[in-house]
Design a protein around this motif. Structure first.
Motif, PDB file in Angstrom:
ATOM      1  N   ALA A 111      29.404 -18.271   2.883  1.00  0.00           N
ATOM      2  CA  ALA A 111      28.887 -17.583   1.693  1.00  0.00           C
ATOM      3  C   ALA A 111      30.028 -16.961   0.889  1.00  0.00           C
ATOM      4  O   ALA A 111      30.008 -16.965  -0.351  1.00  0.00           O
ATOM      5  N   GLN A 112      31.024 -16.428   1.597  1.00  0.00           N
ATOM      6  CA  GLN A 112      32.174 -15.833   0.918  1.00  0.00           C
ATOM      7  C   GLN A 112      32.991 -16.905   0.199  1.00  0.00           C
ATOM      8  O   GLN A 112      33.436 -16.708  -0.935  1.00  0.00           O
ATOM      9  N   ALA A 113      33.194 -18.038   0.868  1.00  0.00           N
ATOM     10  CA  ALA A 113      33.927 -19.152   0.248  1.00  0.00           C
ATOM     11  C   ALA A 113      33.206 -19.636  -1.007  1.00  0.00           C
ATOM     12  O   ALA A 113      33.833 -19.875  -2.048  1.00  0.00           O
ATOM     13  N   ASP A 114      31.889 -19.766  -0.927  1.00  0.00           N
ATOM     14  CA  ASP A 114      31.106 -20.225  -2.083  1.00  0.00           C
ATOM     15  C   ASP A 114      31.214 -19.234  -3.239  1.00  0.00           C
ATOM     16  O   ASP A 114      31.357 -19.635  -4.404  1.00  0.00           O
ATOM     17  N   GLU A 115      31.152 -17.934  -2.926  1.00  0.00           N
ATOM     18  CA  GLU A 115      31.245 -16.907  -3.969  1.00  0.00           C
ATOM     19  C   GLU A 115      32.608 -16.967  -4.671  1.00  0.00           C
ATOM     20  O   GLU A 115      32.698 -16.928  -5.900  1.00  0.00           O
ATOM     21  N   LEU A 116      33.675 -17.076  -3.864  1.00  0.00           N
ATOM     22  CA  LEU A 116      35.024 -17.126  -4.449  1.00  0.00           C
ATOM     23  C   LEU A 116      35.229 -18.392  -5.283  1.00  0.00           C
ATOM     24  O   LEU A 116      35.862 -18.351  -6.342  1.00  0.00           O
ATOM     25  N   ASN A 117      34.709 -19.508  -4.814  1.00  0.00           N
ATOM     26  CA  ASN A 117      34.885 -20.770  -5.532  1.00  0.00           C
ATOM     27  C   ASN A 117      34.011 -20.873  -6.785  1.00  0.00           C
ATOM     28  O   ASN A 117      34.430 -21.450  -7.793  1.00  0.00           O
ATOM     29  N   ASN A 118      32.803 -20.314  -6.732  1.00  0.00           N
ATOM     30  CA  ASN A 118      31.844 -20.485  -7.830  1.00  0.00           C
ATOM     31  C   ASN A 118      31.825 -19.317  -8.814  1.00  0.00           C
ATOM     32  O   ASN A 118      31.829 -19.508 -10.024  1.00  0.00           O
ATOM     33  N   GLN A 119      31.809 -18.086  -8.273  1.00  0.00           N
ATOM     34  CA  GLN A 119      31.796 -16.910  -9.151  1.00  0.00           C
ATOM     35  C   GLN A 119      33.187 -16.306  -9.360  1.00  0.00           C
ATOM     36  O   GLN A 119      33.384 -15.469 -10.229  1.00  0.00           O
ATOM     37  N   HIS A 120      34.133 -16.722  -8.507  1.00  0.00           N
ATOM     38  CA  HIS A 120      35.505 -16.176  -8.531  1.00  0.00           C
ATOM     39  C   HIS A 120      35.513 -14.664  -8.318  1.00  0.00           C
ATOM     40  O   HIS A 120      36.292 -13.929  -8.936  1.00  0.00           O
ATOM     41  N   THR A 121      34.612 -14.230  -7.441  1.00  0.00           N
ATOM     42  CA  THR A 121      34.535 -12.817  -7.061  1.00  0.00           C
ATOM     43  C   THR A 121      34.487 -12.708  -5.537  1.00  0.00           C
ATOM     44  O   THR A 121      34.250 -13.696  -4.832  1.00  0.00           O
ATOM     45  N   ASN A 122      34.716 -11.483  -5.048  1.00  0.00           N
ATOM     46  CA  ASN A 122      34.692 -11.194  -3.605  1.00  0.00           C
ATOM     47  C   ASN A 122      34.105  -9.786  -3.464  1.00  0.00           C
ATOM     48  O   ASN A 122      34.773  -8.845  -3.047  1.00  0.00           O
ATOM     49  N   GLU A 123      32.840  -9.646  -3.888  1.00  0.00           N
ATOM     50  CA  GLU A 123      32.242  -8.343  -4.164  1.00  0.00           C
ATOM     51  C   GLU A 123      32.213  -7.390  -2.969  1.00  0.00           C
ATOM     52  O   GLU A 123      32.345  -6.186  -3.136  1.00  0.00           O
ATOM     53  N   HIS A 124      32.040  -7.904  -1.758  1.00  0.00           N
ATOM     54  CA  HIS A 124      31.977  -7.007  -0.600  1.00  0.00           C
ATOM     55  C   HIS A 124      33.300  -6.275  -0.402  1.00  0.00           C
ATOM     56  O   HIS A 124      33.324  -5.096  -0.041  1.00  0.00           O
ATOM     57  N   TYR A 125      34.399  -6.987  -0.646  1.00  0.00           N
ATOM     58  CA  TYR A 125      35.718  -6.414  -0.384  1.00  0.00           C
ATOM     59  C   TYR A 125      36.389  -5.850  -1.630  1.00  0.00           C
ATOM     60  O   TYR A 125      37.069  -4.822  -1.555  1.00  0.00           O
ATOM     61  N   MET A 126      36.242  -6.535  -2.764  1.00  0.00           N
ATOM     62  CA  MET A 126      36.942  -6.130  -3.988  1.00  0.00           C
ATOM     63  C   MET A 126      35.970  -6.156  -5.173  1.00  0.00           C
ATOM     64  O   MET A 126      36.030  -7.039  -6.036  1.00  0.00           O
ATOM     65  N   PRO A 127      35.045  -5.191  -5.226  1.00  0.00           N
ATOM     66  CA  PRO A 127      34.037  -5.179  -6.295  1.00  0.00           C
ATOM     67  C   PRO A 127      34.670  -5.176  -7.685  1.00  0.00           C
ATOM     68  O   PRO A 127      35.610  -4.429  -7.952  1.00  0.00           O
ATOM     69  N   GLY A 128      34.175  -6.062  -8.534  1.00  0.00           N
ATOM     70  CA  GLY A 128      34.617  -6.081  -9.932  1.00  0.00           C
ATOM     71  C   GLY A 128      35.850  -6.915 -10.221  1.00  0.00           C
ATOM     72  O   GLY A 128      36.148  -7.177 -11.389  1.00  0.00           O
ATOM     73  N   LEU A 129      36.553  -7.360  -9.179  1.00  0.00           N
ATOM     74  CA  LEU A 129      37.773  -8.140  -9.408  1.00  0.00           C
ATOM     75  C   LEU A 129      37.428  -9.609  -9.653  1.00  0.00           C
ATOM     76  O   LEU A 129      36.641 -10.203  -8.913  1.00  0.00           O
ATOM     77  N   VAL A 130      38.016 -10.172 -10.697  1.00  0.00           N
ATOM     78  CA  VAL A 130      37.842 -11.600 -10.979  1.00  0.00           C
ATOM     79  C   VAL A 130      39.092 -12.343 -10.514  1.00  0.00           C
ATOM     80  O   VAL A 130      40.216 -11.981 -10.885  1.00  0.00           O
TER      81      VAL A 130
END
Length: 343
Positions: free
Chosen positions: A41-60
């Protein structure tokens, strides 16, 4: 930003706050980066949304950053492999990497940016990695450490850290990989000092947070940090570290940033303990690894084995592992027999 010799391919193992931000730095510096996580799920979020909200909220994150759960795909063709995983899984991930390197017939430079000691063995992280990865499968070992919060590096705040290796050529390569106009890297050949400073400052940071939670002020904080640094130096030198390392970035520098910032998980853990929360409540509230808890146990056991006086570390150990009251431990510290400062 200096002129780069060439674009490198880097595998970053661990997509938490620091791992993902270092991966971003490398991409921004023009390198090809594969970021590895064991969570799809984390890999998909980083690849698709380019975010990592659990660890770095708001960072693109940059679109060029590739995230994968396939370790072999992450490491394939990599010039360097950067470990940024919790200490407790360093050995396991090293073993998994060995299998991949044998299959790929690669010999990358190994780097780690984790901070702690292995529970039980009390070994430094580079020792654990090099125990598992034989010399014919790597091109050297470099420790990346110093006063750095992922949140601030992500905002491109000015940050200075250390690349430590017995091999100065390898340290200089890591310096070249990461240096830019907001991140400056110094080289150091004292791996023992850099790693012990990085690990043990987390213990003192728990104490600093506890003082804040109890309502103590700047005098108490300065006292704790200064005497805490004396303890870290004492233990590090007993294991062969250069005492001068502890007045550098990975010693006093890392201690300052970890003992004074709400970004520090260890400080926040101590702050909650000072407010009267139980250790289990603190761990549950954090949702991320608090390295100082395990490191405190290791530091206490090492000090006992070596006969090294570390009263602050002992006091924090009593609070964490023997359910002692923080106020009682502070009172005990203050009532100790008078000493000369430089002993």
């Amino acid at each position: 930003m200096g002129v780069r010799i060439m674009t490198r391919k880097i595998a970053v193992l661990g997509a938490g706050s620091w791992g993902s931000v270092l991966a971003k730095v490398l991409v921004d510096n023009g390198h090809q980066v594969n970021l590895w996580t064991n969570m799809q799920a984390q890999a998909d979020e980083l690849n698709n949304q380019h975010t990592n909200e659990h660890y770095m909220p708001g960072l693109v994150y940059p679109e060029a950053l590739v995230t994968t759960t396939d370790l072999k795909a992450a490491v394939d063709g990599a010039d360097a492999v950067l470990f940024v995983v919790p200490t407790k899984v360093i050995r396991l991930v090293s073993q998994q990497l060995v299998a991949v390197l044998k299959e790929l017939k690669q010999k990358p430079l190994l780097i780690h940016a984790s901070k702690g000691l292995e529970l039980g063995s009390h070994k430094r992280i580079s020792e654990v990695i090099l125990e598992e990865v034989p010399a014919d499968l790597h091109g050297g070992m470099v420790v990346l450490s110093g006063p750095s919060h992922a949140e601030e590096v992500a905002k491109q705040d000015i940050t200075l850290i250390t690349a430590a290796s017995e091999d100065l050529v390898a340290a200089k390569l890591v310096q070249e990989l990461f240096m830019n106009n907001y991140l400056r890297i110094y080289t150091n050949q004292d791996v023992i000092g850099v790693e012990t400073g990085a690990a043990f400052k987390n213990v003192i940071a728990i104490g600093a947070g506890a003082l804040h939670g109890l309502g103590y002020g700047d005098d108490a904080k300065a006292a704790l940090m200064t005497r805490g640094l004396a303890e870290i130096s004492r233990l590090g030198v007993a294991f062969g570290a250069d005492p001068l390392t502890f007045i550098g970035l990975s010693g006093v520098g890392d201690l300052i940033v970890t003992c004074t910032s709400v970004h520090s998980r260890n400080w926040r853990a101590g702050d909650q303990l000072g407010q009267g929360k139980s250790l289990q409540e603190v761990i549950d509230n954090m949702g991320m690894v608090i390295e100082g808890i395990n490191t405190c146990k290791a530091a206490y056991e090492l000090a006992q084995a070596k006969g090294i006086e570390m009263p602050i570390t002992e006091a924090i150990y009593h609070v964490l592992y023997e359910n002692k009251d923080v106020k009682d431990e502070i009172a005990t510290l203050m009532k100790r027999e008078g000493k000369t400062e430089l002993a």
